[in-house]
Design a protein around this motif. Structure first.
Motif: not given
Lengths: 173, 357
Positions: B170, B226-227, A70, A143, A92, A90, A146, A52, A137, B230, A46-48, A55, A72
């Motif tokens: 998003d 969200k990121t 998203s 941040p 998930y 997705d 990747r 993105t 990550a 994490r 999640l969140g990697t 998209r 999801t």
């Protein structure tokens, strides 16, 4: 990731994506070489940045103004693009691979380009000739940095070699 | 096309509503005078809970298994036969195609057999108009729709006239709550779990981003938040998170969401006020509106802007069939009926409804 099973991991490459611009560029290069019938798995926690990447990929083919929410909640979003229909899945919330039939994966695999987040949920239903990108990550100041592990089936090998070469050239500029 | 009964007094209109777009199977009968005559809802949440989410195959099968009975019960409770209805409304999208088709096919069959108008309702329009069912809110009003799949700011000008000011670029807000909860080892659905945990937390302990705050426009973004959650978890000492860590992170997360919402809504209120200086309502709908902390923050914002915050009761904020039946009544009055070949639309932005006006 269970998807990066040995049969699909040769050769394995890791591409550094130091920021969001690099992710966009990489997604655009992959999109530029994608064609009808392709299946692209996007793995990672999640969140990697799976959505993105998706998209940027979709916008490269469907236009920069395309809204790409998203998937999801909806599990599947479809887009018309100059490379034909794009199916953005997705998985998930899937538990058993069989549940994917409900989403029409057969049709997607046969008639368009499929982007699949959480591809491991498909288990044996994931085609052998899949391009699997696993996002992780990366250490560093940004941040959004990747590393993406690339493993792919036969039809992708030359194409991904070309993408890697293009990424390298972009770094040299 | 069946004749729309115009001789019936508005208050006497009776419409059956069917909702099957996601994880609830629901049927309701609503009257033109805003009375909910009957309502039956089968939440599949219990079935989904073990899996941490919605299982589409189970969802479609459950819709199919239960819809007949729910409609029958709702009609019986309303004391009506199908011939007493003036229309049949069903969610036509957006949503899961399997569920949508179950609901639409049922509505078409009833409409065809009994010669009733069919009303294909956009699920988002159902949420958008629900405040008129519960509170009789007058047009125009500003709507904040916050749910698992949606996060939008819309000016609701009239039936079929919706001006979208912003949407998430998003993730939807409810999805962000669910995923944060998942990362923190809390249950599903994530919203109530995060709110409970946040009650004992220190919102100032973790510095989380306030997505898009201070930027022009009314769009939302929650993926970066969200990121950041994490990253924050990863930066804590390895091992099981302490109760306090979870509480503080939930409180910090909720505060970040609220700051971002408040900022985006503030921009929308300015636009809304410019266009409609006479209007006075901010409506908040969708499952996330159940969050007491967010509701308090929005209430304060509305008050400071001279608006009344209208939040339909919880049962009518989350997915339900009464709002679909009500949107059906509103569309029937506006003459916006649909043909029997209407095709369910998994993707159906509310803005597209502007084209009808």
């Amino acid at each position: 990731m269970s998807v990066a099973s040995a049969s699909r991991t040769e050769p394995l490459t890791v591409i550094a994506l130091p920021d969001l611009a690099a992710t966009d560029r990489f997604a655009g290069l992959v999109a530029g070489r994608a064609r009808h019938g392709d299946v692209i798995g996007l793995a990672g926690e999640l969140g990697t940045g799976k959505t993105t990447f998706a998209r940027a990929f979709i916008r490269a083919l469907a236009g920069a103004d395309e809204e790409v929410p998203s998937p999801t909640f909806t599990l599947l979003q479809t887009y018309d693009s100059r490379a034909g229909p794009i199916y953005h899945f997705d998985l998930y919330r899937l538990v058993a691979p069989d549940e994917a039939w409900e989403l029409g994966i057969e049709e997607a695999f046969a008639h368009g380009i499929s982007l699949i987040e959480w591809p491991e949920r498909l288990g044996p239903l994931l085609p052998e000739d899949t391009l699997c990108l696993t996002l992780r990550a990366a250490a560093g100041g940004d941040p959004n940095a990747r590393g993406v592990e690339v493993s792919c089936g036969p039809s992708w090998r030359d194409r991904m070699a070309a993408v890697c070469a293009d990424m390298g050239q972009a770094d040299d500029d | 096309m069946p004749n729309v009964t115009t001789s019936v007094e508005d208050a006497d209109l009776r419409v059956l509503g069917i909702e099957t777009s996601c994880d609830e199977t629901a049927a309701a009968v609503v009257a033109g005078d805003r009375r909910i005559l009957a309502e039956r809802l089968l939440s599949q949440l219990a079935e989904h809970q073990p899996y941490g989410g919605i299982v589409p195959e189970i969802a479609a099968r459950a819709h199919l298994d239960h819809l007949d009975r729910l409609i029958e019960e709702a009609m019986a409770e309303a004391g009506l036969g199908f011939a007493d209805l003036h229309g049949v409304a069903a969610t036509g999208g957006p949503g899961l195609i399997g569920g949508l088709m179950v609901g639409m096919t049922m509505a078409k069959a009833i409409a065809a057999v009994h010669g009733l108008p069919l009303l294909a309702v956009n699920h988002l329009e159902g949420h958008a108009l629900s405040a008129r069912l519960t509170d009789g809110t007058a047009f125009p009003y500003l709507l904040l729709l916050v749910s698992g799949g949606h996060c939008q700011l819309v000016i609701v000008e009239a039936v079929g006239r919706y001006r979208r000011l912003g949407t998430t670029i998003d993730d939807a807000i409810g999805e962000c709550f669910d995923k944060a909860a998942k990362m923190l080892g809390l249950g599903y659905p994530g919203g109530p779990a995060v709110e409970r945990a946040a009650a004992d937390g220190d919102a100032a302990r973790f510095a989380l981003p306030r997505p898009l705050k201070g930027r022009p426009g009314c769009d939302f973004s929650f993926s970066g938040l969200k990121t950041a959650v994490r990253h924050t978890i990863e930066a804590l000492p390895p091992g099981r998170l302490s109760h306090q860590d979870v509480a503080d992170l939930c409180a910090s997360f909720q505060a970040a969401v609220a700051d971002s919402l408040e900022d985006r809504c503030g921009n929308a209120i300015k636009i809304f006020r410019d266009r409609h200086p006479e209007a006075n309502s901010l409506v908040v709908a969708g499952g996330v509106a159940a969050n007491g902390y967010l509701r308090t923050r929005l209430s304060r914002l509305a008050k400071a802007s001279g608006l009344d915050l209208v939040a339909p009761p919880q049962a009518l904020c989350t997915d339900n069939a009464a709002m679909i039946a009500w949107a059906g009544i509103e569309r029937l009055r506006a003459g916006l009926t649909d043909e029997l070949d209407f095709a369910a639309k998994p993707r159906w932005p509310l803005g597209a409804a502007e084209l009808e006006s």
